[in-house]
Design an enzyme around this catalytic site. Structure first.
Site, short mmCIF file in Angstrom:
data_model
loop_
_atom_site.label_atom_id
_atom_site.label_comp_id
_atom_site.label_asym_id
_atom_site.label_seq_id
_atom_site.Cartn_x
_atom_site.Cartn_y
_atom_site.Cartn_z
N HIS A 26 9.50 10.40 -0.34
CA HIS A 26 9.89 8.97 -0.25
C HIS A 26 9.84 8.38 -1.66
CE1 HIS A 26 9.72 4.94 2.05
NE2 HIS A 26 9.88 4.66 0.76
N HIS A 28 11.85 5.74 -4.69
CA HIS A 28 12.87 4.77 -5.10
C HIS A 28 13.26 5.05 -6.54
CE1 HIS A 28 12.40 2.13 -1.55
NE2 HIS A 28 11.17 2.61 -1.57
N LYS A 108 17.70 6.04 6.76
CA LYS A 108 16.51 5.17 6.65
C LYS A 108 16.76 3.84 7.33
CE LYS A 108 12.59 3.57 5.01
NZ LYS A 108 12.30 3.22 3.63
N HIS A 145 11.04 2.31 8.10
CA HIS A 145 10.07 1.37 7.54
C HIS A 145 9.52 0.61 8.74
CE1 HIS A 145 8.50 -1.38 4.26
NE2 HIS A 145 8.17 -1.98 5.39
N HIS A 179 5.47 5.84 4.84
CA HIS A 179 4.31 5.19 4.20
C HIS A 179 3.34 4.55 5.20
CE1 HIS A 179 7.06 1.87 4.71
NE2 HIS A 179 7.79 2.18 3.66
N ASP A 251 6.54 6.57 -2.31
CA ASP A 251 7.08 5.20 -2.28
C ASP A 251 6.97 4.57 -3.67
OD1 ASP A 251 8.40 3.08 -1.19
OD2 ASP A 251 6.65 2.19 -0.22
O1 DOR Z 1 6.59 -2.02 -1.75
C1 DOR Z 1 7.72 -1.68 -1.44
N1 DOR Z 1 8.71 -1.59 -2.36
N2 DOR Z 1 7.98 -1.38 -0.17
C2 DOR Z 1 9.23 -1.12 0.25
O2 DOR Z 1 9.39 -0.89 1.42
C3 DOR Z 1 10.37 -1.20 -0.68
C4 DOR Z 1 9.96 -0.98 -2.05
C5 DOR Z 1 11.02 -1.37 -3.06
O3 DOR Z 1 12.18 -0.99 -2.86
O4 DOR Z 1 10.70 -2.04 -4.04
ZN ZN Z 2 10.00 2.70 0.09
#
Ligand code: DOR
Ligand code: ZN
Length: 346
Positions: A26, A28, A108, A145, A179, A251
């Site tokens: 997971h 980003h 997702k 999520h 998460h 995450d």
């Molecule tokens: O803390 C987070 N940041 N939780 C999420 O679900 C998305 C993520 C983000 O994309 O910044």
């Molecule tokens: Zn995330």
């Protein structure tokens, strides 16, 4: 469940740890300059990662997916890193799913408005049923999520009945609770055969106290928010075991410092640069280094039936100081000394 793939070399004063194909299930990576900044930090230490689709606009068409795949591949070169892409959940027809199924690891689902860039998320789960049935039929996993719109500490707990309903209604659908942050979510893993979970590094380390118990720590603010000591204890117990249905999913979610140290702080912890070193330190502290391999790779490969190309990542027991910033992003443990380092990439 100690795993023999995690080879522990003890050489006089020096210690090394070799991980076979570590994976972050997971992650980003964003786009543009942020992608260029953060992708190499993950690609340098991982054989692959599941890439989140909550961009603006979201990754929700084959054309957008193709464009993002090319951008991520370029940013992660020259490392032997496999990005496992995802689509942003919406109603999809069978032709579209058939066209992309070999290019994605899953879809997702975000409830509408629960977190960063989720305005286009699902408002009514009943309307999602047709697409979920197609995913079940085509063998495309569902990543979720799982938070309600309720009181912030109860959002995950309030969502658990939705997981129960989905897993029962679609028994052939692989569902991943992303998460997880609560003891109740850990317990749910043992109740439903088609339910799995990821857990972050930071939720194994912190509670709400670390974020808001003293001076507010914006770089520890994320969704779902860190919970109570008992929850963290349950997550840690499951990770150290490691629970066969649990996978590492960092995450790691970078935001520029201006968006974090602001009156309206963006949610996200940027853990990518310290991921494996801090995990090694945590597992070592609990005498569980021999179980790290299963948690960072073996379980994910089994659950998702993926087989990334060979890659061995070496950690060495050598102290280093985490930089205060990477570009304009503040990492987890900024300025702190860590005991494990990534060996230079070879
Ligand atoms: O803390 C987070 N940041 N939780 C999420 O679900 C998305 C993520 C983000 O994309 O910044
Ligand atoms: Zn995330």
């Amino acid at each position: 469940m100690a795993n023999s793939n995690a080879v522990l070399h003890l050489k006089a004063m020096m210690m090394e740890l070799a991980l076979d194909r570590p994976l972050d299930m997971h992650l980003h990576l964003r786009e543009g300059a942020m992608l260029e900044l953060v992708a190499p930090l993950s690609a340098a230490q991982l054989a692959g990662a599941v890439i989140m689709p909550n961009l603006v606009p979201p990754i929700d068409t084959p054309a957008r997916l193709a464009q993002y795949r090319a951008a991520v591949a370029a940013a992660a070169a020259p490392y032997a890193f496999t990005p496992y892409h995802t689509l942003f959940f919406r109603a999809y027809d069978e032709a579209t799913l058939n066209a992309v199924r070999d290019q994605i690891i899953g879809i997702k689902l975000y409830p509408e408005g629960v977190t960063t860039n989720s305005a286009g998320g699902v408002r009514n789960l009943d309307e999602a049923e047709q697409t979920l049935a197609l995913m079940e039929q085509l063998g495309i996993p569902l990543l979720v999520h799982g938070e309600s719109h309720g009181f912030v500490l109860d959002r995950e707990a309030e969502f658990l009945p939705v997981y129960r309903r989905l897993a029962t209604r679609f028994p052939g659908l692989t569902i991943v609770m992303e998460h997880i942050t609560t003891a109740a979510a850990v317990a749910l893993l043992d109740e439903l055969p088609n339910l799995f979970a990821t857990v972050t590094l930071h939720h194994l380390l912190i509670t709400l106290d670390d974020l808001a118990g003293g001076l507010l720590q914006p770089h520890l603010f994320c969704k779902p928010i860190a919970k109570r000591p008992g929850d963290r204890q349950a997550l840690l117990g499951a990770a150290l075991r490691p629970h066969p249905k649990l996978m590492l999913g960092s995450d790691s979610a970078p935001h520029p410092i201006d968006a974090k140290e602001a009156a309206g702080c963006a949610a996200g912890v940027f853990s990518a640069p310290v991921l494996l070193p801090m995990l090694a330190e945590l597992f070592e502290r609990h005498d569980a280094l021999d179980r790290l391999q299963a948690f960072v790779s073996d379980h994910a490969r089994r659950i998702y039936a993926i087989d990334p190309p060979p890659r061995r990542v070496m950690l060495i027991r050598e102290a280093w100081r985490v930089p205060d910033r990477y570009g304009d992003v503040v990492p987890l443990a900024a300025g702190q000394q860590l005991m494990w380092s990534l060996a230079p990439f070879v």
